[in-house]
Design a protein around this motif. Structure first.
Motif, PDB file in Angstrom:
ATOM      1  N   VAL A  94     -19.227  22.901  -5.181  1.00  0.00           N
ATOM      2  CA  VAL A  94     -17.877  23.266  -4.749  1.00  0.00           C
ATOM      3  C   VAL A  94     -17.521  22.495  -3.474  1.00  0.00           C
ATOM      4  N   GLY A  95     -18.490  22.409  -2.555  1.00  0.00           N
ATOM      5  CA  GLY A  95     -18.268  21.669  -1.312  1.00  0.00           C
ATOM      6  C   GLY A  95     -17.982  20.203  -1.563  1.00  0.00           C
ATOM      7  N   PHE A  96     -18.743  19.574  -2.468  1.00  0.00           N
ATOM      8  CA  PHE A  96     -18.545  18.155  -2.771  1.00  0.00           C
ATOM      9  C   PHE A  96     -17.165  17.927  -3.381  1.00  0.00           C
ATOM     10  N   ALA A  97     -16.778  18.794  -4.325  1.00  0.00           N
ATOM     11  CA  ALA A  97     -15.468  18.667  -4.955  1.00  0.00           C
ATOM     12  C   ALA A  97     -14.349  18.822  -3.927  1.00  0.00           C
ATOM     13  N   LEU A  98     -14.504  19.769  -3.014  1.00  0.00           N
ATOM     14  CA  LEU A  98     -13.487  19.987  -1.987  1.00  0.00           C
ATOM     15  C   LEU A  98     -13.403  18.810  -1.015  1.00  0.00           C
ATOM     16  N   VAL A  99     -14.562  18.259  -0.650  1.00  0.00           N
ATOM     17  CA  VAL A  99     -14.573  17.096   0.246  1.00  0.00           C
ATOM     18  C   VAL A  99     -13.795  15.948  -0.372  1.00  0.00           C
ATOM     19  N   MET A 100     -14.003  15.704  -1.667  1.00  0.00           N
ATOM     20  CA  MET A 100     -13.301  14.607  -2.333  1.00  0.00           C
ATOM     21  C   MET A 100     -11.825  14.946  -2.555  1.00  0.00           C
ATOM     22  N   PHE A 101     -11.520  16.223  -2.773  1.00  0.00           N
ATOM     23  CA  PHE A 101     -10.121  16.651  -2.911  1.00  0.00           C
ATOM     24  C   PHE A 101      -9.360  16.373  -1.618  1.00  0.00           C
ATOM     25  N   VAL A 102      -9.940  16.779  -0.493  1.00  0.00           N
ATOM     26  CA  VAL A 102      -9.303  16.544   0.801  1.00  0.00           C
ATOM     27  C   VAL A 102      -9.165  15.044   1.064  1.00  0.00           C
ATOM     28  N   ALA A 103     -10.201  14.277   0.677  1.00  0.00           N
ATOM     29  CA  ALA A 103     -10.133  12.818   0.853  1.00  0.00           C
ATOM     30  C   ALA A 103      -8.973  12.231   0.068  1.00  0.00           C
ATOM     31  N   GLY A 104      -8.762  12.703  -1.151  1.00  0.00           N
ATOM     32  CA  GLY A 104      -7.658  12.212  -1.954  1.00  0.00           C
ATOM     33  C   GLY A 104      -6.298  12.513  -1.344  1.00  0.00           C
ATOM     34  N   THR A 105      -6.190  13.693  -0.724  1.00  0.00           N
ATOM     35  CA  THR A 105      -4.910  14.058  -0.097  1.00  0.00           C
ATOM     36  C   THR A 105      -4.630  13.232   1.150  1.00  0.00           C
ATOM     37  N   HIS A 106      -5.658  12.577   1.717  1.00  0.00           N
ATOM     38  CA  HIS A 106      -5.456  11.733   2.896  1.00  0.00           C
ATOM     39  C   HIS A 106      -4.860  10.367   2.546  1.00  0.00           C
ATOM     40  N   VAL A 107      -4.878   9.993   1.268  1.00  0.00           N
ATOM     41  CA  VAL A 107      -4.329   8.701   0.868  1.00  0.00           C
ATOM     42  C   VAL A 107      -2.798   8.794   0.893  1.00  0.00           C
ATOM     43  N   PRO A 108      -2.129   7.971   1.697  1.00  0.00           N
ATOM     44  CA  PRO A 108      -0.659   8.056   1.822  1.00  0.00           C
ATOM     45  C   PRO A 108       0.052   7.443   0.626  1.00  0.00           C
ATOM     46  N   VAL A 109      -0.075   8.096  -0.517  1.00  0.00           N
ATOM     47  CA  VAL A 109       0.451   7.554  -1.770  1.00  0.00           C
ATOM     48  C   VAL A 109       1.966   7.377  -1.724  1.00  0.00           C
ATOM     49  N   ARG A 110       2.652   8.260  -0.990  1.00  0.00           N
ATOM     50  CA  ARG A 110       4.111   8.238  -0.980  1.00  0.00           C
ATOM     51  C   ARG A 110       4.701   7.177  -0.051  1.00  0.00           C
ATOM     52  N   ASP A 111       3.860   6.535   0.747  1.00  0.00           N
ATOM     53  CA  ASP A 111       4.343   5.548   1.701  1.00  0.00           C
ATOM     54  C   ASP A 111       4.779   4.272   0.967  1.00  0.00           C
ATOM     55  N   VAL A 112       6.037   3.894   1.128  1.00  0.00           N
ATOM     56  CA  VAL A 112       6.567   2.706   0.448  1.00  0.00           C
ATOM     57  C   VAL A 112       5.838   1.447   0.900  1.00  0.00           C
ATOM     58  N   THR A 113       5.506   1.376   2.196  1.00  0.00           N
ATOM     59  CA  THR A 113       4.783   0.213   2.711  1.00  0.00           C
ATOM     60  C   THR A 113       3.415   0.083   2.064  1.00  0.00           C
ATOM     61  N   LEU A 114       2.768   1.226   1.819  1.00  0.00           N
ATOM     62  CA  LEU A 114       1.464   1.206   1.162  1.00  0.00           C
ATOM     63  C   LEU A 114       1.570   0.603  -0.230  1.00  0.00           C
ATOM     64  N   ARG A 115       2.606   0.973  -0.961  1.00  0.00           N
ATOM     65  CA  ARG A 115       2.778   0.441  -2.314  1.00  0.00           C
ATOM     66  C   ARG A 115       2.963  -1.073  -2.281  1.00  0.00           C
ATOM     67  N   ALA A 116       3.668  -1.559  -1.275  1.00  0.00           N
ATOM     68  CA  ALA A 116       3.897  -3.003  -1.172  1.00  0.00           C
ATOM     69  C   ALA A 116       2.604  -3.760  -0.880  1.00  0.00           C
ATOM     70  N   SER A 117       1.648  -3.074  -0.262  1.00  0.00           N
ATOM     71  CA  SER A 117       0.391  -3.732   0.095  1.00  0.00           C
ATOM     72  C   SER A 117      -0.660  -3.650  -1.007  1.00  0.00           C
ATOM     73  N   VAL A 118      -0.337  -2.953  -2.104  1.00  0.00           N
ATOM     74  CA  VAL A 118      -1.323  -2.763  -3.170  1.00  0.00           C
ATOM     75  C   VAL A 118      -1.802  -4.079  -3.792  1.00  0.00           C
ATOM     76  N   PRO A 119      -0.912  -5.049  -4.114  1.00  0.00           N
ATOM     77  CA  PRO A 119      -1.414  -6.295  -4.721  1.00  0.00           C
ATOM     78  C   PRO A 119      -2.467  -7.002  -3.865  1.00  0.00           C
ATOM     79  N   GLY A 120      -2.176  -7.175  -2.571  1.00  0.00           N
ATOM     80  CA  GLY A 120      -3.156  -7.819  -1.697  1.00  0.00           C
ATOM     81  C   GLY A 120      -4.434  -7.014  -1.588  1.00  0.00           C
ATOM     82  N   ALA A 121      -4.315  -5.682  -1.502  1.00  0.00           N
ATOM     83  CA  ALA A 121      -5.492  -4.824  -1.422  1.00  0.00           C
ATOM     84  C   ALA A 121      -6.326  -4.909  -2.697  1.00  0.00           C
ATOM     85  N   ALA A 122      -5.653  -4.982  -3.848  1.00  0.00           N
ATOM     86  CA  ALA A 122      -6.373  -5.081  -5.118  1.00  0.00           C
ATOM     87  C   ALA A 122      -7.136  -6.396  -5.224  1.00  0.00           C
ATOM     88  N   ILE A 123      -6.525  -7.483  -4.730  1.00  0.00           N
ATOM     89  CA  ILE A 123      -7.207  -8.783  -4.760  1.00  0.00           C
ATOM     90  C   ILE A 123      -8.467  -8.732  -3.891  1.00  0.00           C
TER      91      ILE A 123
END
Length: 384
Positions: A64-93
């Motif tokens: 349960v602790g491991f699942a929660l740690v990864m859940f919280v980690a996922g919520t820290h990713v600023p998915v809604r940030d438009v600038t983040l989306r623009a940086s995805v191609p370079g990050a993927a490369i």
């Protein structure tokens, strides 16, 4: 130990305080997780054997602790940030280049140490740790396009490694693991669609107001319900629960995590379940096996060094050194590999400890980089 009781839980919570105590020594820059792992080693297989890491209740609560740690980690990713989306191609490369280097290093490590686990090493070396790196960057107040780009890179690498891990650690069950990964992805997508609809129609807002007015923590209850359901799917399909937690965290982050839920999750995870997991992990490792086969110590150091070297490729593209080090930080994937490998005898004796040692090398580098950034920030803000 016949089973975990309140006395054992009290002991685990007490020894888990070693993490915050060590982290409070500011000039050392030791992450909380290091102290918790070390405390677990002292009371577990490596040390005095006071706690039994094979106890089913202990394992369940740690999961349960491991699942929660990864859940919280996922919520820290600023998915809604438009600038983040623009940086995805370079990050993927960058993530792809790191993956290519990791494949070379993985083959070399497996050949040098005769383990036959080249694919596993490649995935571990290429992985990043959103659970470790993102909170560190947030605590330092780092911002800007370069920071968002490395956050995207970490999220991509973490997700890819989480998906690939069950496929490479046990190739005989790769088909089942692939189906399980697809099922979890579909489940997370369904959760996102439902939360998005609920948000647009005002259901979430009404639930939030009702829950807050009546002090019911309904958002937390629903989040735990969804998390445990995805974890059940992961276990049934022999996929790591870290994928379930991280995928759900990304889905929640994509819709927008309410502050009240964020505080509740932080309290539940960091206050009890997260530390208990890392204490359990430390207790389950037998570091003495590294002494029996000293070559495994070298393997751990090689894996950690290879991870840092592979992620240093970002420096060629102009990425600051500290951010390249943060991208190379490892935690969840080596932990899952060690847990799966030891639990199902897929790895040689001492090999799980070597994987954790490699992760600790990257964590140490992250601590040094974070301390250097903090010192530079203090120097820049000091009056002339």
């Amino acid at each position: 130990m016949g089973g975990i009781g309140f006395g054992t839980l009290t002991l685990i919570v007490v020894i888990g305080l070693a993490g915050p105590l060590l982290a409070s020594v500011r000039h050392l820059g030791i992450p909380v997780v290091i102290g918790e792992l070390a405390a677990g080693m002292v009371v577990g297989r490596t040390g005095f054997g006071i706690v039994d890491h094979t106890d089913p209740t202990f394992i369940l609560v740690a999961d349960v602790g491991f699942a929660l740690v990864m859940f919280v980690a996922g919520t820290h990713v600023p998915v809604r940030d438009v600038t983040l989306r623009a940086s995805v191609p370079g990050a993927a490369i960058r993530a792809l280049v790191v993956g290519a280097l990791a494949a070379v290093f993985g083959v070399a490590a497996a050949y040098l140490f005769g383990t036959g686990h080249a694919l596993l090493y490649a995935v571990v070396i290429a992985s990043s740790s959103a659970a470790l790196a993102l909170p560190v960057m947030d605590s330092l107040g780092l911002a800007g396009p370069a920071v968002l780009s490395v956050k995207a890179q970490i999220a991509i690498a973490d997700t890819a490694a989480i998906v690939l891990l069950p496929l490479v650690i046990d190739p005989h069950r790769a088909a089942r693991a692939a189906v399980g990964s697809l099922a979890l992805a579909a489940g997370a997508a369904a959760v996102y669609a439902f939360l998005r609809t609920a948000d647009r129609r005002g259901w979430r807002r009404r639930l939030h107001r009702y829950s807050r007015r009546n002090r019911m923590a309904l958002e937390l209850r629903v989040s735990l319900l969804l998390l445990f359901a995805l974890c059940a799917v992961a276990i049934a399909s022999r996929v790591s629960i870290m994928l379930a937690g991280f995928a759900l965290g990304l889905a929640v982050a994509a819709v927008g995590e309410p502050r009240r839920l964020a505080r509740q999750l932080f309290g539940v995870t960091e206050g009890f379940f997260g530390p208990l997991f890392f204490v359990w992990l430390g207790a389950s490792l037998n570091v003495r096996e590294l002494g029996v086969n000293p070559a495994l110590i070298l393997l751990g150091l090689v894996l950690g060094g290879a991870a840092l070297l592979a992620h240093a490729v970002g420096r060629v593209a102009g990425q600051p050194v500290a951010l390249a080090v943060f991208a190379g930080a490892q935690l969840g994937v080596p932990v899952a590999a060690a847990t799966l490998g030891a639990g199902e005898s897929l790895l040689a004796p001492g090999e799980p400890a070597a994987l954790i040692l490699g992760a600790l090398v990257t964590i140490a580098a992250t601590s040094i980089a974070a301390a250097a950034v903090a010192r530079r920030q203090r120097a820049d803000s000091a009056p002339p």
